[in-house]
Design a protein around this motif. Sequence first.
Motif, mmCIF file in Angstrom:
data_model
loop_
_atom_site.group_PDB
_atom_site.id
_atom_site.type_symbol
_atom_site.label_atom_id
_atom_site.label_comp_id
_atom_site.label_asym_id
_atom_site.label_seq_id
_atom_site.Cartn_x
_atom_site.Cartn_y
_atom_site.Cartn_z
ATOM 1 N N TRP A 132 14.683 -17.386 7.858
ATOM 2 C CA TRP A 132 14.003 -16.928 6.641
ATOM 3 C C TRP A 132 14.746 -15.726 6.054
ATOM 4 O O TRP A 132 15.102 -14.797 6.758
ATOM 5 N N SER A 133 15.006 -15.787 4.757
ATOM 6 C CA SER A 133 15.711 -14.693 4.065
ATOM 7 C C SER A 133 14.714 -13.834 3.316
ATOM 8 O O SER A 133 13.526 -14.167 3.222
ATOM 9 N N ASN A 134 15.195 -12.755 2.735
ATOM 10 C CA ASN A 134 14.401 -11.879 1.875
ATOM 11 C C ASN A 134 13.074 -11.460 2.524
ATOM 12 O O ASN A 134 12.017 -11.958 2.151
ATOM 13 N N PRO A 135 13.087 -10.568 3.499
ATOM 14 C CA PRO A 135 11.828 -10.129 4.114
ATOM 15 C C PRO A 135 10.911 -9.486 3.074
ATOM 16 O O PRO A 135 11.356 -8.800 2.155
ATOM 17 N N ILE A 136 9.612 -9.753 3.231
ATOM 18 C CA ILE A 136 8.610 -9.252 2.289
ATOM 19 C C ILE A 136 7.963 -7.997 2.870
ATOM 20 O O ILE A 136 7.661 -7.936 4.067
ATOM 21 N N THR A 137 7.708 -6.992 2.008
ATOM 22 C CA THR A 137 7.040 -5.755 2.434
ATOM 23 C C THR A 137 5.959 -5.389 1.425
ATOM 24 O O THR A 137 6.201 -5.410 0.207
ATOM 25 N N CYS A 138 4.756 -5.079 1.927
ATOM 26 C CA CYS A 138 3.673 -4.596 1.080
ATOM 27 C C CYS A 138 3.483 -3.106 1.341
ATOM 28 O O CYS A 138 3.241 -2.685 2.484
ATOM 29 N N LEU A 139 3.605 -2.304 0.294
ATOM 30 C CA LEU A 139 3.496 -0.856 0.414
ATOM 31 C C LEU A 139 2.041 -0.425 0.396
ATOM 32 O O LEU A 139 1.248 -0.907 -0.421
ATOM 33 N N LYS A 140 1.675 0.497 1.259
ATOM 34 C CA LYS A 140 0.288 0.902 1.477
ATOM 35 C C LYS A 140 -0.209 1.825 0.360
ATOM 36 O O LYS A 140 0.571 2.610 -0.201
ATOM 37 N N PRO A 141 -1.520 1.784 0.073
ATOM 38 C CA PRO A 141 -2.109 2.722 -0.888
ATOM 39 C C PRO A 141 -2.425 4.038 -0.200
ATOM 40 O O PRO A 141 -2.405 4.153 1.029
ATOM 41 N N CYS A 142 -2.742 5.079 -1.005
ATOM 42 C CA CYS A 142 -3.151 6.375 -0.475
ATOM 43 C C CYS A 142 -4.675 6.495 -0.593
ATOM 44 O O CYS A 142 -5.282 5.989 -1.549
ATOM 45 N N THR A 143 -5.291 7.151 0.359
ATOM 46 C CA THR A 143 -6.742 7.355 0.358
ATOM 47 C C THR A 143 -7.048 8.781 -0.108
ATOM 48 O O THR A 143 -6.483 9.744 0.426
ATOM 49 N N VAL A 144 -7.939 8.875 -1.099
ATOM 50 C CA VAL A 144 -8.364 10.177 -1.616
ATOM 51 C C VAL A 144 -9.883 10.258 -1.482
ATOM 52 O O VAL A 144 -10.611 9.483 -2.127
ATOM 53 N N THR A 145 -10.375 11.174 -0.632
ATOM 54 C CA THR A 145 -11.815 11.289 -0.397
ATOM 55 C C THR A 145 -12.312 12.649 -0.876
ATOM 56 O O THR A 145 -11.532 13.610 -0.989
ATOM 57 N N PRO A 146 -13.626 12.762 -1.153
ATOM 58 C CA PRO A 146 -14.176 14.070 -1.531
ATOM 59 C C PRO A 146 -13.935 15.127 -0.463
ATOM 60 O O PRO A 146 -13.717 16.296 -0.770
ATOM 61 N N PRO A 189 -11.856 13.349 -14.713
ATOM 62 C CA PRO A 189 -12.826 12.680 -13.830
ATOM 63 C C PRO A 189 -12.468 11.218 -13.595
ATOM 64 O O PRO A 189 -12.103 10.492 -14.513
ATOM 65 N N LYS A 190 -12.569 10.798 -12.319
ATOM 66 C CA LYS A 190 -12.315 9.417 -11.930
ATOM 67 C C LYS A 190 -13.442 8.976 -11.009
ATOM 68 O O LYS A 190 -13.278 8.964 -9.781
ATOM 69 N N PRO A 191 -14.574 8.637 -11.577
ATOM 70 C CA PRO A 191 -15.742 8.279 -10.743
ATOM 71 C C PRO A 191 -15.428 7.093 -9.831
ATOM 72 O O PRO A 191 -14.869 6.076 -10.263
ATOM 73 N N GLY A 192 -15.768 7.238 -8.565
ATOM 74 C CA GLY A 192 -15.607 6.158 -7.609
ATOM 75 C C GLY A 192 -14.187 5.939 -7.121
ATOM 76 O O GLY A 192 -13.939 5.036 -6.315
ATOM 77 N N LEU A 193 -13.209 6.732 -7.579
ATOM 78 C CA LEU A 193 -11.819 6.542 -7.147
ATOM 79 C C LEU A 193 -11.678 6.932 -5.684
ATOM 80 O O LEU A 193 -12.071 8.020 -5.280
ATOM 81 N N ARG A 194 -11.133 6.003 -4.894
ATOM 82 C CA ARG A 194 -10.919 6.270 -3.475
ATOM 83 C C ARG A 194 -9.509 5.893 -3.049
ATOM 84 O O ARG A 194 -8.926 6.539 -2.200
ATOM 85 N N TYR A 195 -8.959 4.828 -3.672
ATOM 86 C CA TYR A 195 -7.625 4.369 -3.293
ATOM 87 C C TYR A 195 -6.678 4.511 -4.489
ATOM 88 O O TYR A 195 -7.056 4.222 -5.635
ATOM 89 N N VAL A 196 -5.451 4.959 -4.173
ATOM 90 C CA VAL A 196 -4.406 5.100 -5.193
ATOM 91 C C VAL A 196 -3.227 4.238 -4.752
ATOM 92 O O VAL A 196 -2.698 4.401 -3.640
ATOM 93 N N GLU A 197 -2.821 3.289 -5.605
ATOM 94 C CA GLU A 197 -1.732 2.387 -5.242
ATOM 95 C C GLU A 197 -0.392 3.130 -5.183
ATOM 96 O O GLU A 197 -0.212 4.160 -5.836
#
Length: 411
Positions: free
Chosen positions: A340-354, A367-375
């Motif tokens: 198999w060629s071209n390995p696939i990688t998924c980059l992780k999101p960042c977590t932002v909590t109160p 203001p970003k109501p309900g925002l928890r994950y940032v891609e």
Amino acid sequence: MAFITWCVTYVTMKTTLLLFCSLLCVATSQIDQDGVCTEPFPVVSNAEVSEEYRKPNYTDGSPLPFSCVLGYVPAGRIVYSCSKTKWARVRNGRCLPKPCELPEDMQYGSYDLVEGTDLVFGTVIKYTCDKGYQMMSQFDRRVCMLDGWSNSLPVCEVLTCELGETDSSVTMSRGNPANGEPVKYGETLHFTCAQDGMSIRGEKEVTCTSSGEWSAPFPKCEAITCARDEIHNSVQVRGLPTGNSPVAYGTKLHFSCNSNMALEGVQVVTCLKNGQWSSTFPKCVKLDKQCGPPPSVPFADIVGTSRQEYNDGDWVKFKCQSYYKLQDLRESTKCINGRWSNPITCLKPCTVTPEDMDKRNIAFKWPKPGLRYVEHGDRITFACKKDWRESLNVAFAQPCKDGRMNFPACY
């Protein structure tokens, strides 16, 4: 009878007188001999009796002055006196070697004493040139004479190296002497090639040494070429020069395979400036190998149905899970020659909590109501809470990088 008596008396008186005179002469002669001094004279180092004072006999009390021999000077008078047929020293001077002035300083050289321990009559000094300089005078030694140092001060001149001929393709730079003058000791010539596609064969820097010779032969420029690596029979190549001619710098070789084979490696290989190929030559492999199940990709799912076997050339598409992002937008992998060629990688999101923001005294600037994950790749701007001041150590606009975010803080 009276006459005979007179005769006897006369003869007796005359004999007595002769005997008295003889004794008187002997005594007088002995007295004269006891009061005279003669040679040998006393031995005085580096001195001799003055010529005007030389005579066969010296009476008691007569002085005997000495003079220093050639090359010596007196330090006080040297005088002996005749005293009861013996020589007695009455003046304790001595003779010292005549000094010479300090020799002149020699440019690019120095001297050493080779005979003697001080700069006085008879001392011999030898001059030596500094490293990189040569003696140009006939004599390198000087002797302290009566009228000063013999010979003239030697002369040292810097050693030079003759400027040799160079190939027309070679350029001398930085230190190239004007008008072809000889290069002095310690100077360095720098060489480069005048044309692209040429490389120096030899030393790029050559220095004039203390022996008057170059530290290395002058270099030459020769065309940059790459060796002909092995090319497999099944590989087709375009761009090779005819015959066994060398492959010149900049040449690009294009590789391909027949329709029933696949190229394993890069398609274009270039001859580089260092005489090496940009990559190893590729190979052609048969298209009869299958692949097993595609590799597992963290945080991603296969689009469609997964199989246990895939034919050569088949593609499998992946989709990252929510908030995860594909790296380089590469979403598919291909089965090539059983791999198999071209390995696939998924980059992780960042977590932002109160809680993350409260302990740093920050909040969202907008203001970003309900925002928890940032891609990955998205940027969030923060601001200090009321009555708190910014810290200048970390910027308040921060990107998400594969699950990591550098939070600012206020104090």
